[in-house]
Design a protein around this motif. Sequence first.
Motif, PDB file in Angstrom:
ATOM      1  N   VAL A 260       0.851  -1.185   0.000  1.00 50.66           N
ATOM      2  CA  VAL A 260       0.000   0.000   0.000  1.00 50.66           C
ATOM      3  C   VAL A 260       0.886   1.234   0.000  1.00 50.66           C
ATOM      4  CG1 VAL A 260      -1.761   1.307   1.269  1.00 50.66           C
ATOM      5  CG2 VAL A 260      -1.810  -1.206   1.273  1.00 50.66           C
ATOM      6  N   SER A 261       0.659   2.124  -0.961  1.00 53.11           N
ATOM      7  CA  SER A 261       1.385   3.388  -1.021  1.00 53.11           C
ATOM      8  C   SER A 261       0.584   4.433  -0.257  1.00 53.11           C
ATOM      9  CB  SER A 261       1.572   3.815  -2.473  1.00 53.11           C
ATOM     10  OG  SER A 261       2.239   5.056  -2.522  1.00 53.11           O
ATOM     11  N   VAL A 262       1.221   5.004   0.769  1.00 54.96           N
ATOM     12  CA  VAL A 262       0.575   6.049   1.557  1.00 54.96           C
ATOM     13  C   VAL A 262       0.929   7.418   0.977  1.00 54.96           C
ATOM     14  CG1 VAL A 262       0.416   7.096   3.856  1.00 54.96           C
ATOM     15  CG2 VAL A 262       0.471   4.610   3.610  1.00 54.96           C
ATOM     16  N   ASP A 263       2.141   7.553   0.502  1.00 52.82           N
ATOM     17  CA  ASP A 263       2.558   8.704  -0.296  1.00 52.82           C
ATOM     18  C   ASP A 263       3.706   8.244  -1.178  1.00 52.82           C
ATOM     19  OD1 ASP A 263       4.986   8.887   1.104  1.00 52.82           O
ATOM     20  OD2 ASP A 263       4.601  10.850   1.926  1.00 52.82           O
TER      21      ASP A 263
ATOM     22  N   LYS B 214       3.626  -2.887   3.760  1.00 46.19           N
ATOM     23  CA  LYS B 214       3.268  -4.219   3.309  1.00 46.19           C
ATOM     24  C   LYS B 214       2.491  -4.892   4.427  1.00 46.19           C
ATOM     25  CE  LYS B 214       7.156  -4.891   0.225  1.00 46.19           C
ATOM     26  NZ  LYS B 214       6.763  -5.419  -1.053  1.00 46.19           N
ATOM     27  N   ALA B 215       1.446  -5.626   4.022  1.00 45.27           N
ATOM     28  CA  ALA B 215       0.633  -6.373   4.976  1.00 45.27           C
ATOM     29  C   ALA B 215       0.395  -7.754   4.410  1.00 45.27           C
ATOM     30  CB  ALA B 215      -0.701  -5.669   5.198  1.00 45.27           C
ATOM     31  N   ILE B 216       0.382  -8.746   5.280  1.00 43.73           N
ATOM     32  CA  ILE B 216       0.008 -10.085   4.844  1.00 43.73           C
ATOM     33  C   ILE B 216      -1.426 -10.317   5.309  1.00 43.73           C
ATOM     34  CG2 ILE B 216       0.936 -11.307   6.854  1.00 43.73           C
ATOM     35  CD1 ILE B 216       1.827 -13.468   4.682  1.00 43.73           C
ATOM     36  N   VAL B 217      -2.273 -10.751   4.387  1.00 45.10           N
ATOM     37  CA  VAL B 217      -3.679 -10.964   4.708  1.00 45.10           C
ATOM     38  C   VAL B 217      -4.076 -12.386   4.331  1.00 45.10           C
ATOM     39  CG1 VAL B 217      -4.335  -8.541   4.496  1.00 45.10           C
ATOM     40  CG2 VAL B 217      -4.465 -10.011   2.498  1.00 45.10           C
TER      41      VAL B 217
ATOM     42  N   VAL C 220      -7.448   1.955   0.692  1.00 45.16           N
ATOM     43  CA  VAL C 220      -7.533   1.199   1.948  1.00 45.16           C
ATOM     44  C   VAL C 220      -6.921   2.028   3.072  1.00 45.16           C
ATOM     45  CG1 VAL C 220      -7.485  -1.111   0.924  1.00 45.16           C
ATOM     46  CG2 VAL C 220      -5.338   0.011   1.507  1.00 45.16           C
ATOM     47  N   HIS C 221      -7.238   1.611   4.288  1.00 44.64           N
ATOM     48  CA  HIS C 221      -6.602   2.187   5.469  1.00 44.64           C
ATOM     49  C   HIS C 221      -5.602   1.162   5.999  1.00 44.64           C
ATOM     50  CE1 HIS C 221      -9.260   5.640   5.765  1.00 44.64           C
ATOM     51  NE2 HIS C 221     -10.254   4.805   5.481  1.00 44.64           N
ATOM     52  N   VAL C 222      -4.432   1.624   6.361  1.00 46.06           N
ATOM     53  CA  VAL C 222      -3.392   0.803   6.974  1.00 46.06           C
ATOM     54  C   VAL C 222      -3.495   1.038   8.475  1.00 46.06           C
ATOM     55  CG1 VAL C 222      -0.909   0.471   7.191  1.00 46.06           C
ATOM     56  CG2 VAL C 222      -1.900   1.024   4.956  1.00 46.06           C
ATOM     57  N   LEU C 223      -3.638  -0.041   9.249  1.00 46.62           N
ATOM     58  CA  LEU C 223      -3.818   0.065  10.694  1.00 46.62           C
ATOM     59  C   LEU C 223      -2.812  -0.807  11.422  1.00 46.62           C
ATOM     60  CD1 LEU C 223      -7.647  -0.644  10.498  1.00 46.62           C
ATOM     61  CD2 LEU C 223      -6.643   1.608  10.787  1.00 46.62           C
ATOM     62  N   PHE C 224      -2.270  -0.280  12.516  1.00 48.87           N
ATOM     63  CA  PHE C 224      -1.416  -1.093  13.381  1.00 48.87           C
ATOM     64  C   PHE C 224      -1.373  -0.482  14.767  1.00 48.87           C
ATOM     65  CE2 PHE C 224       1.104   1.639  10.653  1.00 48.87           C
ATOM     66  CZ  PHE C 224       1.909   2.355  11.527  1.00 48.87           C
ATOM     67  N   LYS C 225      -1.238  -1.365  15.768  1.00 47.26           N
ATOM     68  CA  LYS C 225      -1.219  -0.943  17.166  1.00 47.26           C
ATOM     69  C   LYS C 225       0.080  -0.209  17.499  1.00 47.26           C
ATOM     70  CE  LYS C 225      -3.777  -4.981  18.770  1.00 47.26           C
ATOM     71  NZ  LYS C 225      -3.653  -6.175  19.617  1.00 47.26           N
ATOM     72  N   GLU C 226      -0.010   0.706  18.435  1.00 44.64           N
ATOM     73  CA  GLU C 226       1.161   1.446  18.908  1.00 44.64           C
ATOM     74  C   GLU C 226       2.202   0.518  19.514  1.00 44.64           C
ATOM     75  OE1 GLU C 226      -2.016   2.199  19.623  1.00 44.64           O
ATOM     76  OE2 GLU C 226      -2.346   4.331  19.208  1.00 44.64           O
TER      77      GLU C 226
ATOM     78  N   ASN D 156       3.036  -8.780   9.363  1.00 41.51           N
ATOM     79  CA  ASN D 156       1.908  -9.525   9.910  1.00 41.51           C
ATOM     80  C   ASN D 156       1.168  -8.754  11.003  1.00 41.51           C
ATOM     81  OD1 ASN D 156       4.377 -10.232  11.426  1.00 41.51           O
ATOM     82  ND2 ASN D 156       2.954 -11.379  12.698  1.00 41.51           N
ATOM     83  N   GLU D 157       1.686  -7.605  11.407  1.00 42.84           N
ATOM     84  CA  GLU D 157       1.011  -6.769  12.415  1.00 42.84           C
ATOM     85  C   GLU D 157       0.223  -5.635  11.771  1.00 42.84           C
ATOM     86  OE1 GLU D 157       0.715  -7.696  15.354  1.00 42.84           O
ATOM     87  OE2 GLU D 157       2.307  -9.181  15.504  1.00 42.84           O
ATOM     88  N   VAL D 158       0.293  -5.516  10.453  1.00 41.85           N
ATOM     89  CA  VAL D 158      -0.418  -4.457   9.734  1.00 41.85           C
ATOM     90  C   VAL D 158      -1.749  -5.016   9.228  1.00 41.85           C
ATOM     91  CG1 VAL D 158      -0.366  -2.935   7.710  1.00 41.85           C
ATOM     92  CG2 VAL D 158       1.733  -3.325   9.041  1.00 41.85           C
ATOM     93  N   ALA D 159      -2.825  -4.311   9.539  1.00 47.78           N
ATOM     94  CA  ALA D 159      -4.164  -4.696   9.068  1.00 47.78           C
ATOM     95  C   ALA D 159      -4.602  -3.706   7.990  1.00 47.78           C
ATOM     96  CB  ALA D 159      -5.157  -4.681  10.218  1.00 47.78           C
ATOM     97  N   LEU D 160      -5.417  -4.194   7.058  1.00 44.46           N
ATOM     98  CA  LEU D 160      -5.968  -3.342   6.015  1.00 44.46           C
ATOM     99  C   LEU D 160      -7.481  -3.267   6.188  1.00 44.46           C
ATOM    100  CD1 LEU D 160      -4.023  -4.646   2.885  1.00 44.46           C
ATOM    101  CD2 LEU D 160      -3.445  -2.715   4.398  1.00 44.46           C
ATOM    102  N   ALA D 161      -8.028  -2.065   6.024  1.00 43.64           N
ATOM    103  CA  ALA D 161      -9.471  -1.857   6.084  1.00 43.64           C
ATOM    104  C   ALA D 161      -9.904  -1.135   4.816  1.00 43.64           C
ATOM    105  CB  ALA D 161      -9.843  -1.053   7.322  1.00 43.64           C
ATOM    106  N   PRO D 162     -10.814  -1.739   4.062  1.00 43.14           N
ATOM    107  CA  PRO D 162     -11.265  -1.074   2.829  1.00 43.14           C
ATOM    108  C   PRO D 162     -12.050   0.203   3.132  1.00 43.14           C
ATOM    109  CG  PRO D 162     -12.270  -3.265   3.068  1.00 43.14           C
ATOM    110  CD  PRO D 162     -11.421  -3.030   4.264  1.00 43.14           C
TER     111      PRO D 162
END
Length: 133
Positions: free
Chosen positions: A22-25, A31-34, A50-56, A127-133
């Motif tokens: 996923v390109s944010v800029d 990179k995320a594995i789903v 998509v939104h890229v999400l990950f915990k602090e 593997n800690e990165v989640a994607l949300a459409p």
Amino acid sequence: MNSFSGHITDIRTSDALSVVTVSVDTAVTFKAIVIDNPETAPYLSEGHAVHVLFKETEVVIATGKDPAVSLQNRVKGTISAIDKGLLLSRIVIHTPIGELVSVISTNAVDALGLTENKNVIAMIKLNEVALAP
């Protein structure tokens, strides 16, 4: 939770797993594995927003120019704030894509000599990165 908006630029699939880029800029990609593929999840297509999400707590902090580790998700930035607690500390990093937050042990903050205005690299396992459409 850290959240950034971007567009899918690449998908590599093997059976039921996909590594999605996923390109944010122009300078920052994640990179995320789903556990999905383009056939089972319609949002998995190049160009899709998509939104890229990950915990602090999943953000690793490194100092130096380019540490030799296997973590592919890397965002360079400057520490803008540190909230030190007895055991854990909250680090706010100013990056080209916005504020990114990491929660690490206060011992690690001290061992790395982290201070405001210090340049760091925030790293997240794919593997800690989640994607949300």
